[in-house]
Write an enzyme that holds these catalytic residues in place. Structure first.
Site, PDB file in Angstrom:
ATOM      1  CG  ASP A  90      -1.816   1.147   1.319  1.00 56.10           C
ATOM      2  OD1 ASP A  90      -1.497   2.185   0.679  1.00 56.10           O
ATOM      3  OD2 ASP A  90      -2.849   1.044   1.989  1.00 56.10           O
ATOM      4  CE  LYS A 155       4.041  11.822 -22.494  1.00 53.90           C
ATOM      5  NZ  LYS A 155       2.820  11.128 -22.929  1.00 53.90           N
ATOM      6  CG  HIS A 185       7.084   5.587 -25.605  1.00 52.95           C
ATOM      7  ND1 HIS A 185       6.195   6.568 -25.253  1.00 52.95           N
ATOM      8  CD2 HIS A 185       6.647   5.092 -26.776  1.00 52.95           C
ATOM      9  CE1 HIS A 185       5.257   6.653 -26.184  1.00 52.95           C
ATOM     10  NE2 HIS A 185       5.506   5.762 -27.121  1.00 52.95           N
ATOM     11  CD  GLU A 223      -1.456   8.570 -31.060  1.00 57.28           C
ATOM     12  OE1 GLU A 223      -1.571   7.454 -30.526  1.00 57.28           O
ATOM     13  OE2 GLU A 223      -1.524   9.629 -30.437  1.00 57.28           O
ATOM     14  CG  ASP A 242      -0.644  12.638 -24.636  1.00 52.80           C
ATOM     15  OD1 ASP A 242      -0.150  12.083 -23.644  1.00 52.80           O
ATOM     16  OD2 ASP A 242      -1.217  12.010 -25.557  1.00 52.80           O
ATOM     17  CG  HIS A 247       6.360  11.451 -27.315  1.00 50.87           C
ATOM     18  ND1 HIS A 247       7.098  10.900 -26.304  1.00 50.87           N
ATOM     19  CD2 HIS A 247       5.083  11.039 -27.087  1.00 50.87           C
ATOM     20  CE1 HIS A 247       6.307  10.182 -25.512  1.00 50.87           C
ATOM     21  NE2 HIS A 247       5.080  10.261 -25.961  1.00 50.87           N
ATOM     22  CE  LYS A 347      -4.333  10.601 -28.231  1.00 52.52           C
ATOM     23  NZ  LYS A 347      -3.326   9.546 -28.240  1.00 52.52           N
TER      24      LYS A 347
HETATM   25  C1  BG6 Z   1       1.952   8.428 -25.309  1.00 53.57           C
HETATM   26  C2  BG6 Z   1       0.723   9.282 -25.293  1.00 53.57           C
HETATM   27  O1  BG6 Z   1       3.013   9.074 -24.669  1.00 53.57           O
HETATM   28  O2  BG6 Z   1       2.321   8.151 -26.656  1.00 53.57           O
HETATM   29  C3  BG6 Z   1      -0.422   8.622 -26.049  1.00 53.57           C
HETATM   30  O3  BG6 Z   1       0.331   9.522 -23.951  1.00 53.57           O
HETATM   31  C4  BG6 Z   1       0.028   8.238 -27.432  1.00 53.57           C
HETATM   32  O4  BG6 Z   1      -1.551   9.496 -26.117  1.00 53.57           O
HETATM   33  C5  BG6 Z   1       1.324   7.451 -27.390  1.00 53.57           C
HETATM   34  O5  BG6 Z   1      -1.002   7.461 -28.022  1.00 53.57           O
HETATM   35  C6  BG6 Z   1       1.856   7.226 -28.775  1.00 53.57           C
HETATM   36  O6  BG6 Z   1       2.931   6.346 -28.710  1.00 53.57           O
HETATM   37  P1  BG6 Z   1       3.288   5.410 -29.937  1.00 53.57           P
HETATM   38  O7  BG6 Z   1       4.554   4.745 -29.529  1.00 53.57           O
HETATM   39  O8  BG6 Z   1       2.125   4.474 -30.076  1.00 53.57           O
HETATM   40  O9  BG6 Z   1       3.431   6.318 -31.103  1.00 53.57           O
END
Ligand code: BG6
Length: 497
Positions: A90, A155, A185, A223, A242, A247, A347
């Protein structure tokens, strides 16, 4: 990586989406590829009442969602699952951190034998970020911050500059900067590795990598997906926070940075930071002109009708949150002066496509008939991972023929099929090995917030005047104003060329 290094990789938020959707499958791939050092334990930490075995069964069910070839067979899962342990904690209870510490210091094998504490302990905070300060303080209080410990922070790190600074202040009060692994990432994607290789492992492009040869640079992170089940999170966040703050800006720094003197975390991050400092600041005068925000309405994606953003679950019906951003900036230094950098993300766009396009200037003098189409280099991040170099060539029908566009196309998946490593897999292995090159330093992260803050403030003011973002039909490339932003300088987005 040392082959016999013992490590404990602890996931806080071990039953959360990130853990089972991304982190555990990535670790499984590392295990399958034989890249995980053998002396390791993977420890899921969460509040649910699981034992090791029940957690493993739960995880195995989740692995059914892992796509095709990446899904483990029963036998493979069983071998991987031996490494996976579960500890009920916890996060609000100090005594549970004491128990965690004792467990990590205790015998390493299931029978209760084996050497004590791992050589490396990686604490991965895959929880909601508002818990980071509390978790870090408790870890510090039980001494889980020694030199063999690393903390990985997912993040979103903060909501604005102030909240990011507060998280960093607490993290720094417990861990040194060299122990803090801030994940973006995108830095784990193979294309980013290849961008570094292209720029700093080859001499070919460097003389061209400057204002004299390059007309503009376009970074698109598009996306097709909508906000899915994350409506509440997304509505508080929006596309600027975001995707752009992290990124897209990280990619921009990789494209624009000066060559580092060494392949070393601080040498690289110092150069990236200089780029962030050199970005043209947003002011009241330029922000609404140079940053376009949009929000998707109903439309068709991949032949299927999809709802508008305001009809998505957990999204308020009059939301002003942007699901699309396109912006123009410049890197104000000698190398890049006057070269526009366009960043775009959204998106529910027309295609799932992440790429960087480097548009070169046209040839200075034409001796062939026909259009003088400039060269371009496309660095493709996804869905394919590759490089395209667009050139003009003679098909060979005669000396006065017009040239035709041709493309040199390098598909890294094809070229290096056996050694492909996924983004999270790479970053987890790097964190275990203690290499910080692919992680974001606190000053980079704070400078990125500092740069976008005027945009956030201007939008807040503008909501009452303009009524918020422009709407765009799902399945398109965003509001028309995004095309106008680029056309103003005499350029076009790739799909319009
Ligand atoms: C994340 C965002 O960091 O990256 C998401 O929070 C997004 O909203 C995602 O969909 C996209 O990552 P990737 O690797 O699928 O392009």
């Amino acid at each position: 990586m040392e082959s016999s290094m013992s490590f404990d990789l602890v996931f806080f938020g071990g039953t959360g989406d990130l853990a089972w959707r991304k982190l555990m499958p990535a670790l499984f791939q590392a295990f399958r590829h034989g890249k995980l050092p053998p002396g390791g334990r993977i420890v899921a930490v969460a509040w649910e009442d699981f034992a090791d075995d029940t957690y493993r069964i739960w995880l195995k069910e989740r692995f059914h969602d892992v796509e095709g070839a990446k899904r483990p067979s029963d036998e493979e899962f069983a071998r991987f699952a031996v490494l996976v342990r579960y500890l009920r904690v916890d996060l609000s209870k100090p005594e549970d951190y004491v128990r965690l510490r004792q467990w990590l210091d205790g015998p390493r094998d299931v029978e209760g034998h084996g050497a004590d504490s791992a050589e490396t302990v990686v604490l991965y905070l895959a929880t909601s970020p508002h818990l980071f300060p509390q978790i870090c303080q408790q870890l510090g209080a039980v001494g889980l911050n020694g030199p063999n410990v690393r903390v990985v922070l997912e993040k979103p790190l903060g909501h604005d500059l102030e909240s990011a600074q507060e998280i960093n202040r607490v993290v720094r009060s417990v861990f040194s900067e060299t122990q803090a692994f801030r994940i973006d990432h995108y830095l784990g994607k193979s294309a980013v590795q290849n961008l570094m290789a292209l720029r700093f492992g080859n001499a070919l492009f460097e003389p061209l990598w400057r204002r004299e040869s390059i007309a503009n640079i376009q970074i698109t992170l598009a996306e097709q997906l909508g906000v899915g089940t994350r409506g509440d999170f997304y509505d508080r966040t929006g596309a600027l926070r975001d995707m752009i703050q992290n990124h897209a800006l990280q990619l921009l720094t990789m494209i624009a940075m000066e060559p580092p003197s060494r392949n070393d975390a601080n040498a690289i991050r110092d150069e990236k930071l200089k780029v962030l400092h050199a970005l043209k600041p947003f002011t009241e005068d330029n922000v609404l002109r140079d940053v376009i925000r949009g929000q998707y309405r109903r439309g068709t994606v991949g032949g299927q009708p999809v709802p508008g953003y305001q009809e998505e679950a957990k999204v308020p019906s009059h939301s002003h949150t942007e699901t699309f951003v396109a912006l123009r900036t410049e890197v104000q230094n000698w190398r890049w002066s006057g070269v526009p950098f366009y960043l775009r993300t959204g998106k529910r766009l027309a295609a799932p496509e992440a790429q960087i396009v480097v548009n070169f200037r046209p040839a200075p003098h034409r001796i062939f008939p026909g259009a003088n189409v400039p060269n371009k280099l496309v660095i493709k991040l996804q869905p394919e991972d590759g490089l395209e170099l667009h050139l003009l060539a003679a098909k060979g029908s005669g000396p006065s023929e017009a040239l035709s566009p041709v493309c040199l196309d390098l598909d890294f998946d094809e070229a290096f099929a056996e050694n492909r490593v996924g983004g999270y897999e790479r970053l987890l292995l790097e964190a275990i090995a203690g290499r910080l090159n692919l992680f974001v330093r606190s000053d980079e992260q704070e400078q990125a917030w500092r740069w976008i803050e005027p945009v956030l403030r201007a939008w807040e003011r503008d909501n009452d005047i303009s009524g918020g973002p422009r709407s765009y039909p799902a399945g398109t490339w965003g509001p028309a104003a995004a095309s106008a932003l680029v056309a103003r300088d005499g350029f076009a987005w790739p799909e319009e060329q």
